[in-house]
Scaffold this motif. Structure first.
Motif, mmCIF file in Angstrom:
data_model
loop_
_atom_site.group_PDB
_atom_site.id
_atom_site.type_symbol
_atom_site.label_atom_id
_atom_site.label_comp_id
_atom_site.label_asym_id
_atom_site.label_seq_id
_atom_site.Cartn_x
_atom_site.Cartn_y
_atom_site.Cartn_z
ATOM 1 N N PRO A 8 0.800 -1.221 0.000
ATOM 2 C CA PRO A 8 0.000 0.000 0.000
ATOM 3 C C PRO A 8 0.840 1.282 0.000
ATOM 4 O O PRO A 8 0.396 2.317 -0.466
ATOM 5 N N ASP A 9 2.076 1.218 0.491
ATOM 6 C CA ASP A 9 2.950 2.389 0.488
ATOM 7 C C ASP A 9 3.372 2.804 -0.917
ATOM 8 O O ASP A 9 3.865 3.907 -1.121
ATOM 9 N N VAL A 11 1.247 2.975 -3.428
ATOM 10 C CA VAL A 11 0.051 3.452 -4.115
ATOM 11 C C VAL A 11 -0.272 4.852 -3.616
ATOM 12 O O VAL A 11 -0.230 5.117 -2.421
ATOM 13 N N LEU A 12 -0.594 5.737 -4.538
ATOM 14 C CA LEU A 12 -0.943 7.116 -4.214
ATOM 15 C C LEU A 12 -2.243 7.456 -4.936
ATOM 16 O O LEU A 12 -2.376 7.213 -6.126
ATOM 17 N N THR A 13 -3.214 8.010 -4.212
ATOM 18 C CA THR A 13 -4.473 8.398 -4.837
ATOM 19 C C THR A 13 -4.674 9.901 -4.714
ATOM 20 O O THR A 13 -4.176 10.530 -3.789
ATOM 21 N N ASP A 16 -9.978 9.106 -4.001
ATOM 22 C CA ASP A 16 -10.828 8.312 -3.107
ATOM 23 C C ASP A 16 -10.198 8.220 -1.718
ATOM 24 O O ASP A 16 -9.609 7.226 -1.336
ATOM 25 N N PHE A 17 -10.369 9.287 -0.938
ATOM 26 C CA PHE A 17 -9.700 9.375 0.358
ATOM 27 C C PHE A 17 -10.257 8.380 1.378
ATOM 28 O O PHE A 17 -9.515 7.878 2.219
ATOM 29 N N ALA A 20 -8.719 5.121 0.592
ATOM 30 C CA ALA A 20 -7.290 5.192 0.917
ATOM 31 C C ALA A 20 -7.068 4.941 2.398
ATOM 32 O O ALA A 20 -6.164 4.195 2.779
ATOM 33 N N VAL A 25 -3.419 3.296 1.865
ATOM 34 C CA VAL A 25 -2.602 3.889 0.807
ATOM 35 C C VAL A 25 -2.442 5.386 1.044
ATOM 36 O O VAL A 25 -3.203 5.999 1.795
ATOM 37 N N ARG A 26 -1.450 5.968 0.407
ATOM 38 C CA ARG A 26 -1.164 7.388 0.575
ATOM 39 C C ARG A 26 -2.139 8.235 -0.242
ATOM 40 O O ARG A 26 -2.669 7.779 -1.245
ATOM 41 N N ILE A 27 -2.339 9.462 0.207
ATOM 42 C CA ILE A 27 -3.185 10.404 -0.522
ATOM 43 C C ILE A 27 -2.407 11.686 -0.775
ATOM 44 O O ILE A 27 -1.410 11.957 -0.106
#
Length: 81
Positions: A8-9, A11-13, A16-17, A20, A25-27
């Protein structure tokens, strides 16, 4: 994307907070939509250049993820829908 990266580290969005937070995952909220016209102008003048190593279709996403994880793609990888 977590299934592709395994972490998950990695992945950046930008949208979709809620998901996340649930998935770990990061936002980011640092998307500067107000600057897109300036980015387009700079790109048109050849000042801003983003090298694209390769484009992929959805059915090639695993191949794209593997190249991305190699940390040697030679430019940006683009997913074409």
């Amino acid at each position: 994307m977590i299934e592709l990266t395994g972490d998950p580290d990695r992945v950046l969005t930008v949208s979709d907070f809620a998901a996340a937070a649930e998935l770990g995952v990061r936002i980011t909220t640092e998307i500067r939509y107000d600057q897109f016209n300036e980015f387009a102008r700079l790109a048109g003048e050849g000042i801003l250049v983003v090298p694209v190593a390769r484009t992929y279709t959805l059915d090639q996403i695993q191949e794209a993820a593997e190249l991305s994880q190699s940390r040697r793609p030679g430019g940006k990888l683009m997913l074409v829908l």
